[in-house]
Design a protein around this motif. Sequence first.
Motif, PDB file in Angstrom:
ATOM      1  N   ARG A  52       0.783  -1.133  -0.013  1.00  0.00           N
ATOM      2  CA  ARG A  52       0.067  -0.102  -0.014  1.00  0.00           C
ATOM      3  C   ARG A  52       0.912   1.414   0.035  1.00  0.00           C
ATOM      4  O   ARG A  52       0.571   2.207  -0.583  1.00  0.00           O
ATOM      5  CB  ARG A  52      -1.055  -0.181   1.253  1.00  0.00           C
ATOM      6  CG  ARG A  52      -1.875   1.162   1.153  1.00  0.00           C
ATOM      7  CD  ARG A  52      -2.915   1.171   2.177  1.00  0.00           C
ATOM      8  NE  ARG A  52      -3.785   2.266   2.276  1.00  0.00           N
ATOM      9  CZ  ARG A  52      -4.709   2.830   1.347  1.00  0.00           C
ATOM     10  NH1 ARG A  52      -4.984   2.061   0.327  1.00  0.00           N
ATOM     11  NH2 ARG A  52      -5.343   3.934   1.520  1.00  0.00           N
ATOM     12  N   ARG A  80     -10.706  -3.260  -3.095  1.00  0.00           N
ATOM     13  CA  ARG A  80     -10.430  -3.902  -1.793  1.00  0.00           C
ATOM     14  C   ARG A  80     -11.347  -5.013  -1.388  1.00  0.00           C
ATOM     15  O   ARG A  80     -12.484  -4.688  -1.223  1.00  0.00           O
ATOM     16  CB  ARG A  80      -9.882  -2.842  -0.777  1.00  0.00           C
ATOM     17  CG  ARG A  80      -9.450  -3.348   0.474  1.00  0.00           C
ATOM     18  CD  ARG A  80      -8.905  -1.943   1.316  1.00  0.00           C
ATOM     19  NE  ARG A  80      -8.030  -1.144   0.580  1.00  0.00           N
ATOM     20  CZ  ARG A  80      -6.700  -1.211   0.590  1.00  0.00           C
ATOM     21  NH1 ARG A  80      -6.231  -2.519   1.257  1.00  0.00           N
ATOM     22  NH2 ARG A  80      -5.892  -0.526  -0.109  1.00  0.00           N
ATOM     23  N   LEU A 104      -6.450  -1.951  -4.556  1.00  0.00           N
ATOM     24  CA  LEU A 104      -5.377  -2.519  -4.488  1.00  0.00           C
ATOM     25  C   LEU A 104      -4.608  -2.728  -5.739  1.00  0.00           C
ATOM     26  O   LEU A 104      -5.416  -2.319  -6.803  1.00  0.00           O
ATOM     27  CB  LEU A 104      -5.229  -4.153  -3.669  1.00  0.00           C
ATOM     28  CG  LEU A 104      -5.895  -4.258  -2.540  1.00  0.00           C
ATOM     29  CD1 LEU A 104      -6.203  -5.789  -2.191  1.00  0.00           C
ATOM     30  CD2 LEU A 104      -5.200  -3.754  -1.461  1.00  0.00           C
TER      31      LEU A 104
END
Length: 234
Positions: A52, A80, A104
């Motif tokens: 992240r 996500r 993501l």
Amino acid sequence: LVNQPNFHAYLFEDDIVTWQSRVVIGLPEHQTQEFSDVMTHLIINPVWHVPRSISIDEYLPIIQENPEFLEENNMRLIVRGTDESIDPKLIDMSKFEPNNFPFLIKQDPSNINALGVVKFMFPNEFNIYMHDTPMKELFFKDERTFSHGCVRLQDPFQFAFKLLSPQESDPEKKFQKVLSSREERQINLQEEVAVRITYRTVFLGDYGQPQYRADIYGRDAAVFSALEEMGVRT
């Protein structure tokens, strides 16, 4: 064995070096840790699950400037908590900031994958592992601190063949067969391998002569200062 200041990795069998490779280690702001662990498996054609911190600090500004960035780098935007891919061209990426980015990023297996085509796993609290890299030019630099903490290998294929040789009659054929599938696959090691990632600025060379390397992370300097503060004098 990886000695960070020497930028090299070595495989020992019965105290004999049977493989060695130049390595790239972490940037000063993303230092590779020192620890011991056990290598349990390797992954061929790895999918890179982009951390992240990299997604929001490095890639988000690039994506906002260049909507083609993800496609050009074989990356996908994932909702996500799901496996659902989203077309970034359908989203106004300018609305997102690091504190509200809801996706993501994954990079699918390919020759441009940041992990190369194989990674070597010894699960640890630092999330550090060894892996291939498409950035081969970095291995020709003297000081090789360019990663986010993982150890990149100049010669990962021979390392993989060595690790697979106790359990495969033809380890190279096995490796190439899996590689040609272009699908991520995990191969467990029947014989686990001890891993030591060290930091030694002074060590003995092949013929017993002392070798000296730069204190790239300032760890020796920190120890020296601490000793002086405790009253040790040289």
